[in-house]
Design a protein around this motif. Structure first.
Motif, PDB file in Angstrom:
ATOM      1  N   LYS A 280       0.862  -1.198   0.000  1.00 54.14           N
ATOM      2  CA  LYS A 280       0.000   0.000   0.000  1.00 54.14           C
ATOM      3  C   LYS A 280       0.891   1.238   0.000  1.00 54.14           C
ATOM      4  O   LYS A 280       2.023   1.201   0.495  1.00 54.14           O
ATOM      5  N   PHE A 281       0.348   2.320  -0.516  1.00 55.05           N
ATOM      6  CA  PHE A 281       1.137   3.535  -0.648  1.00 55.05           C
ATOM      7  C   PHE A 281       0.368   4.721  -0.088  1.00 55.05           C
ATOM      8  O   PHE A 281      -0.777   4.945  -0.491  1.00 55.05           O
ATOM      9  N   PRO A 282       1.003   5.475   0.798  1.00 47.73           N
ATOM     10  CA  PRO A 282       0.279   6.633   1.312  1.00 47.73           C
ATOM     11  C   PRO A 282       0.130   7.681   0.211  1.00 47.73           C
ATOM     12  O   PRO A 282       0.981   7.771  -0.673  1.00 47.73           O
ATOM     13  N   SER A 283      -0.940   8.429   0.247  1.00 54.62           N
ATOM     14  CA  SER A 283      -1.077   9.539  -0.692  1.00 54.62           C
ATOM     15  C   SER A 283      -0.313  10.721  -0.100  1.00 54.62           C
ATOM     16  O   SER A 283      -0.145  10.811   1.109  1.00 54.62           O
ATOM     17  N   CYS A 284       0.124  11.626  -0.953  1.00 53.26           N
ATOM     18  CA  CYS A 284       0.792  12.799  -0.414  1.00 53.26           C
ATOM     19  C   CYS A 284       0.791  13.936  -1.417  1.00 53.26           C
ATOM     20  O   CYS A 284       0.585  13.730  -2.617  1.00 53.26           O
TER      21      CYS A 284
END
Ligand code: ADP
Ligand code: MG
Length: 650
Positions: A280-284
């Protein structure tokens, strides 16, 4: 005769144009960047038909002096770089002096502009690189470009354009990035006569994020602001639990220029190890400020990919910035300019009230504290005002309403009555005999205080089964008369049953209306993927609708899918669809059925009643379920003879 020709000016222009102008979105990017470089505080962008037939970019910037107009359309004509040394420290977005030459060689271009110091403005028409006219125009300070019929004279390029929808989305994407990287500029974006984005230009990044990604997203962010070794990293990071299945919502800006940076991606991933689930990848939205000469932007014609003169310090700054932000992440931020409304889900409220009640003595007359309620909750509260016996803990579940079924209040009543019946003390009749799994009722948890009942028998056509119990809160143990012992993995079994059911009913009979619709904001790519194949969702039991500006609304979801899982499930599906556009439909559906059934199934470790496990076991037998959708076994059979051998009996 030799084979080498010197290309005539027009052909050379067309070839060069290809480098800068690939599609409408690249034109928009160049023009809007020019407006920003010209000091505009407000920019309006309008497109029609994905930008292919019409694009307009109007700004209130410096304007172009009449004498500078013709030179501006000459290749390598720029007001931004004069000498070689300037190239080392580029602060403006454009500098190659190619955009206007390129765009005008492949379109019908109209320019209307007036510099502040001029009395009268100018209208300039140029078509396929050939000047048509230069005349006086009454217009305000600033510049407007109108581009019509892109690639009208280059059919080969025209063929490569995608649908208007896809081209328009690419433009929207560019506008989003510019809006996020320039919160100090008010940007209005009109797509096919509808306003699709408006940022206030108040200079606050959070306002821009709010405008682009919506309230929910803006409210799920952690602020980032950290400086290390002269490199400042600032912006916002999504909370770890809101991480997404791909990097589509990771936005990086270097000195307010949107870029693709592998270093930045790697730094974020490294910093999030342990906080964010694998895969999973955090949004930023992160801006990285460093001295201009530390970046080499002159790498790619469209300047998206950047190289740092020195990668390590940039990596370290981002890494520490993100780590620190995650540590401070408990502070919640709220968007203030548009007060978020709290929506109360009556069922969640009911659970809360139950939980509070559980903490009170078994039979209590203590009046419940009244809570501010909305929707149908008044009715619920009336029901709850009566004293009741102690309730078992209610596992978070979805309470659904059916279009044609009983009213919400009635459903609550039934639900509560069922709960009460379950919790009756032991001198009441024994649990109901096993029944087929009712696919419409969520699986209920066991009442922990309930005394053990004698293991009931299950009768089927020609076999009888004895339910022995459950091992490790995971495996159902059944004695199958008279020669076999069955061990059933309850998660795998339930998953398989849901999977088959979803597949068979194609969602329709497996969907339940949500009491409170859920909205989910997606990035443009995922959103487009979803909106171009909404039937994929319908077939999986979701009823979704376009809610505008990248948001979809979910009105129904597959049965059993926990309320908390609906949003992440939809985000995951959207991510999958956007990354696997070319996959055939049946493959896509299969992936989605897997995903939904896995999430919706009871899990190993969950507490279940004997009745539930018996019903599940019975279904496994009836439907001859052998493997879960992932191919793992559902049921292991141990022969009595084999056991006898273990113990040396035979
Ligand atoms: P570059 O941006 O690389 O300088 P362009 O071909 O995009 O090259 O633009 C050429 C020149 O035209 C710019 O250097 C600038 O002086 C002028 N120009 C273009 N667009 C605008 C605008 N919106 N407002 C003011 N000047 C502009
Ligand atoms: Mg430019």
């Amino acid at each position: 005769m030799g084979k080498i020709n010197i290309l005539d000016k027009h052909v050379a222009e067309l070839i060069a144009a290809g480098e800068v102008v690939e599609r409408p979105s690249s034109v928009i990017k160049e023009l809007v960047e020019n407006s920003i470089d010209a000091g505009a505080t407000a920019i309006t962008v309008e497109i029609k038909n994905g930008g292919v037939t019409f694009m307009r970019v109007a700004d209130n910037g410096s304007g172009i002096l009449r004498e500078d107009i013709r030179p501006a359309f000459v290749r390598h004509a720029t007001s931004k770089v004069r000498v070689e040394d300037d190239l080392d420290a580029i602060a403006t977005l454009g500098f190659r002096g190619e955009a206007l030459a390129s765009v005008s060689s492949v379109s019908h271009l109209e320019l209307i502009t007036k510099a502040r110091e001029e009395e009268v403005g100018t209208r300039y028409l140029i078509e396929g690189g050939e000047e048509l006219s230069l005349t006086d125009a009454g217009c305000p300070d600033g510049t407007t470009f109108i581009i019509r019929d892109l690639f009208y004279n280059v059919p080969a390029r025209m063929k490569f354009l995608k649908t208007d929808m896809a081209e328009g989305n690419a433009v929207s994407n560019v506008i989003d990035k510019i809006a996020l990287s320039h919160p100090e500029t008010a940007i209005t974006y009109i797509r096919d006569q509808k306003q699709s984005l408006h940022t206030t230009g108040d200079g606050k990044l959070l306002s821009a994020i709010y405008a682009v990604y919506g309230r929910e997203f803006a409210n799920s962010l952690i602020p980032v602001d950290y400086t290390l070794g002269g490199i400042r990293v600032s912006g916002y990071l999504s909370r770890p639990e809101k991480a997404r299945p791909n990097r589509n919502m990771q936005n990086f800006f270097i000195n307010n220029r949107f870029v693709i940076s592998k270093t930045a991606m790697a730094a974020i991933s490294e910093a999030c190890k342990g906080s964010v689930m694998v895969g999973k990848f955090p949004s930023c939205v992160l801006n990285i400020e460093l001295s201009y000469n530390a970046v080499d932007v002159n790498v790619h014609p469209t300047k998206l990919e950047v190289r740092f003169v020195n990668e390590r310090p940039v990596f370290d700054a981002i890494y520490h910035a993100v780590k620190t932000a995650l540590q401070n992440g408990e502070k919640r931020i709220e968007v203030t300019d548009n007060k978020p409304q709290t929506r109360i889900n009556p069922f969640e409220l009911a659970q809360k009230v139950f939980r509070e009640r559980d903490e009170q003595p078994a039979i209590s007359n203590t009046p419940l504290k009244k809570q501010p309620l909305k929707d149908n909750s008044e009715e619920l509260l009336k029901l709850l005002d009566e004293p009741v016996v102690k309730q078992p803990e209610v596992r978070p579940q979805i309470l659904y309403v059916n279009d044609s079924g009983p009213s919400v209040a009635e459903q609550y009543k039934q639900h509560i009555e069922a709960k009460r019946a379950e919790a009756l003390p032991a001198d009441n009749p024994a649990p109901l005999p096993a029944q087929p799994v009712q696919t419409t009722a969520p699986v209920q948890p066991a009442a922990p205080e309930q005394p053990a009942e004698p293991a009931p028998l299950i009768e089927t056509d020609d076999n009888s089964y004895r339910y022995i119990g459950e091992a490790f809160k995971t495996y159902i143990i059944i004695e199958k008369n008279p020669r076999e012992l069955l061990l059933i993995d309850k998660h795998a079994a339930h998953e398989r049953i849901i999977y088959e059911k979803l597949k068979k009913e194609k969602g329709s009979g497996y969907s339940q209306l949500l009491l409170t619709p859920i909205t989910v904001t997606l990035n443009k790519l995922d959103y487009t993927a979803v909106m171009s194949e909404p039937e994929v969702f319908t077939e999986a039991g979701f009823d979704i609708d376009d809610f505008g500006s990248g948001t979809i609304i979910i009105r129904s979801a597959p049965q059993y899918l926990p309320l908390d899982d609906i949003e992440s499930s939809v985000i995951e599906m959207a991510g999958y669809l956007s990354e696997n556009k070319k996959e055939i439909r049946s493959e896509k559906m299969d992936w989605i059925y897997h995903n939904v059934s896995c999430r919706a199934a009871i899990k190993g470790g969950n507490i279940n009643t004997d009745e539930e496990l018996i019903t599940l076991a019975k279904q496994v037998e009836d439907e001859d379920v052998r493997h879960c959708p992932h191919g793992r076994p559902v049921c292991v059979v141990i022969k009595k003879r084999e056991m006898e051998r273990w113990f040396g009996r035979v």
